[in-house]
Structures are given as C-alpha cells and as structure tokens.
Scaffold this active site. Sequence first.
Site, mmCIF file in Angstrom:
data_model
loop_
_atom_site.group_PDB
_atom_site.id
_atom_site.type_symbol
_atom_site.label_atom_id
_atom_site.label_comp_id
_atom_site.label_asym_id
_atom_site.label_seq_id
_atom_site.Cartn_x
_atom_site.Cartn_y
_atom_site.Cartn_z
ATOM 1 N N GLU A 105 6.477 0.854 -3.927
ATOM 2 C CA GLU A 105 5.777 0.607 -2.515
ATOM 3 C C GLU A 105 4.310 0.081 -2.903
ATOM 4 O OE1 GLU A 105 5.256 0.177 0.380
ATOM 5 O OE2 GLU A 105 6.427 1.738 1.511
ATOM 6 N N ASP A 106 3.652 -0.422 -2.104
ATOM 7 C CA ASP A 106 2.006 -0.930 -2.144
ATOM 8 C C ASP A 106 1.261 0.190 -2.144
ATOM 9 O OD1 ASP A 106 2.688 -0.740 0.317
ATOM 10 O OD2 ASP A 106 1.740 -2.272 1.135
ATOM 11 N N ASP A 109 0.375 6.331 2.476
ATOM 12 C CA ASP A 109 -0.693 6.861 3.030
ATOM 13 C C ASP A 109 -0.483 8.270 3.716
ATOM 14 O OD1 ASP A 109 -2.534 7.154 5.375
ATOM 15 O OD2 ASP A 109 -2.361 5.124 6.283
ATOM 16 N N LYS A 137 -3.254 7.579 -0.897
ATOM 17 C CA LYS A 137 -4.289 7.900 -0.106
ATOM 18 C C LYS A 137 -4.313 9.576 -0.191
ATOM 19 C CE LYS A 137 -5.320 4.125 2.822
ATOM 20 N NZ LYS A 137 -5.007 3.503 4.166
ATOM 21 N N PHE A 158 -9.114 1.742 5.352
ATOM 22 C CA PHE A 158 -8.116 0.607 5.371
ATOM 23 C C PHE A 158 -8.425 -0.272 4.418
ATOM 24 C CE2 PHE A 158 -6.151 -3.161 7.126
ATOM 25 C CZ PHE A 158 -5.019 -2.734 7.275
ATOM 26 N N ASP A 165 -1.934 -6.220 3.756
ATOM 27 C CA ASP A 165 -2.588 -7.111 4.856
ATOM 28 C C ASP A 165 -3.331 -6.366 5.965
ATOM 29 O OD1 ASP A 165 -0.035 -5.977 5.706
ATOM 30 O OD2 ASP A 165 -0.171 -7.067 7.490
ATOM 31 N N ARG A 171 -2.975 -10.847 2.142
ATOM 32 C CA ARG A 171 -2.224 -10.260 0.979
ATOM 33 C C ARG A 171 -2.342 -11.297 -0.205
ATOM 34 N NH1 ARG A 171 1.912 -7.119 3.423
ATOM 35 N NH2 ARG A 171 2.596 -7.727 5.597
HETATM 36 P P1 IMP Z 1 2.516 5.594 5.812
HETATM 37 O O1 IMP Z 1 3.946 5.451 6.227
HETATM 38 O O2 IMP Z 1 1.412 5.936 6.659
HETATM 39 O O3 IMP Z 1 2.389 6.096 4.438
HETATM 40 O O4 IMP Z 1 2.152 4.084 5.475
HETATM 41 C C1 IMP Z 1 2.670 3.203 4.475
HETATM 42 C C2 IMP Z 1 2.532 1.695 4.974
HETATM 43 O O5 IMP Z 1 1.573 1.524 5.620
HETATM 44 C C3 IMP Z 1 2.367 0.937 3.718
HETATM 45 O O6 IMP Z 1 3.714 0.733 2.946
HETATM 46 C C4 IMP Z 1 1.571 -0.287 4.171
HETATM 47 O O7 IMP Z 1 2.668 -1.172 4.716
HETATM 48 C C5 IMP Z 1 0.784 0.446 5.574
HETATM 49 N N1 IMP Z 1 -0.500 0.775 5.182
HETATM 50 C C6 IMP Z 1 -1.097 1.972 4.712
HETATM 51 N N2 IMP Z 1 -2.158 2.137 4.426
HETATM 52 C C7 IMP Z 1 -2.609 0.709 4.484
HETATM 53 C C8 IMP Z 1 -3.943 0.046 4.303
HETATM 54 O O8 IMP Z 1 -4.963 0.811 4.089
HETATM 55 N N3 IMP Z 1 -4.098 -1.084 4.285
HETATM 56 C C9 IMP Z 1 -2.797 -2.178 4.601
HETATM 57 N N4 IMP Z 1 -1.531 -1.454 4.856
HETATM 58 C C10 IMP Z 1 -1.350 -0.076 4.757
HETATM 59 MG MG MG Z 2 4.266 -1.485 2.672
#
Ligand code: IMP
Ligand code: MG
Length: 185
Positions: A105-106, A109, A137, A158, A165, A171
């Site tokens: 995963e990138d 969050d 995070k 963010f 992106d 990206r």
């Molecule tokens: P989560 O489901 O809240 O953990 O969010 C995960 C996904 O949201 C990641 O795989 C990203 O694609 C996107 N994401 C979360 N935080 C960021 C950010 O700060 N910048 C860009 N994309 C984010």
């Molecule tokens: Mg992602």
Amino acid sequence: MKDRIKLHDKVFKPLIPGEQIEKSIDAVAAKINADYEGTDTVPVLLCVLNGSILFTAELMKRLDFDVDLMSIKLSSYRGTSSTGAVHMDMGLTGDITGKEVIIVEDIVDTGRTIEALVKILYARKASKVKVCTLLLKPEMYKKTINLDYVAMEIPNDFIVGFGLDYDGLGRNYKDIYILDTDTKL
Ligand code: IMP
Ligand code: MG
C-alpha cells in the site's frame, strides 16, 4: 525538490525528499528479506493501484526471493478526504487461493481500505495476508489489523507525490509534498 507545487486549487510544500523515501524502502525491504530468507513459498506481492505503483516497483527491485506480482484497484478518496466507502474499481489480476499475500500500500490513513482489502483476500482464500505500507498516519489509524511493515510515519495531513495524488494529479513526483494552507495562490 521544488519549493512549492500547485495541483488543481491547492498548494503543497516539501515534506520528504526522494533520497529519504528510498532509504526507508531499503530498510523495509531488508526486514522483508530477513523474514523470507530461505523460504520455499512464493508470496503474492499485491500492488494496490494506482497509489502504490512507484512503491511496489522500488520495493520489488530490493527483494531477493521470488514473488508473484498481482494488482487490484481500490478507491475511497475524493479530493483530500476519505469518503468512508471502499470501492473495488478493478478485481484481483490473479488467483490467490492457498497463497500468502503481501499487500503493498502507499498509505494507511483510517485503515478502512486495508481492512476491506484483507477481508476480500481471505474471502478469496488467501492462506495468509501481510501488510506492507510506505506511509502510516498513526494518529488516524484506529483499526486492529497488524501492519507488518511500515516504511515511514507521517503527521495527519494530506500529502501527494511518490504515487499519491490529489484528484489524479501529483503521482509522478519523486518527493513527497504536504498541503500548504499558508501560501495563497
Ligand atoms: P484509508 O482507507 O483511510 O486508510 O485511506 C487509504 C487510502 O486513501 C490510500 O490507499 C490512499 O489512496 C488514500 N489516501 C489516504 N491519505 C492520503 C493522502 O494524504 N494523500 C493521498 N491519498 C491518501
Ligand atoms: Mg492507495
């Protein structure tokens, strides 16, 4: 590294230089290599499109055991905030039945995406699922899924760059930038 970048209606400032990102990938790859040393399993390396394309490529180059590369495309973000619902835009590109999967995963969050993905993978009969993320995070992560490999932790703001992106843009930067609310356009 640029002083400021502008994407759509927002300005971003430098947070993590590319060299530091690469070093953190060296370290996380070393941990994975140590865990898989002498293994006779060929784990699936699962690239979560689009965000983890760059990370997956950089990580793969550093792994010294055999992996089976697959992809899946999920989305949950619109603009700079999570919608809460995880959507599968493209299904798994291969069969993972009985296989060990390392999710690449990138960023983690809230953890909703990773939680949904782990569920999908066990439903598709993966024997074991591990998580490797470039960024975490920690203030936002409320889920209980173990994050086996975390390359870097960042504040709850963010970010863009290195695969990540803002509404489709940003990206391609090799460095990571964070939202700058002080600089006016
Ligand atoms: P989560 O489901 O809240 O953990 O969010 C995960 C996904 O949201 C990641 O795989 C990203 O694609 C996107 N994401 C979360 N935080 C960021 C950010 O700060 N910048 C860009 N994309 C984010
Ligand atoms: Mg992602």
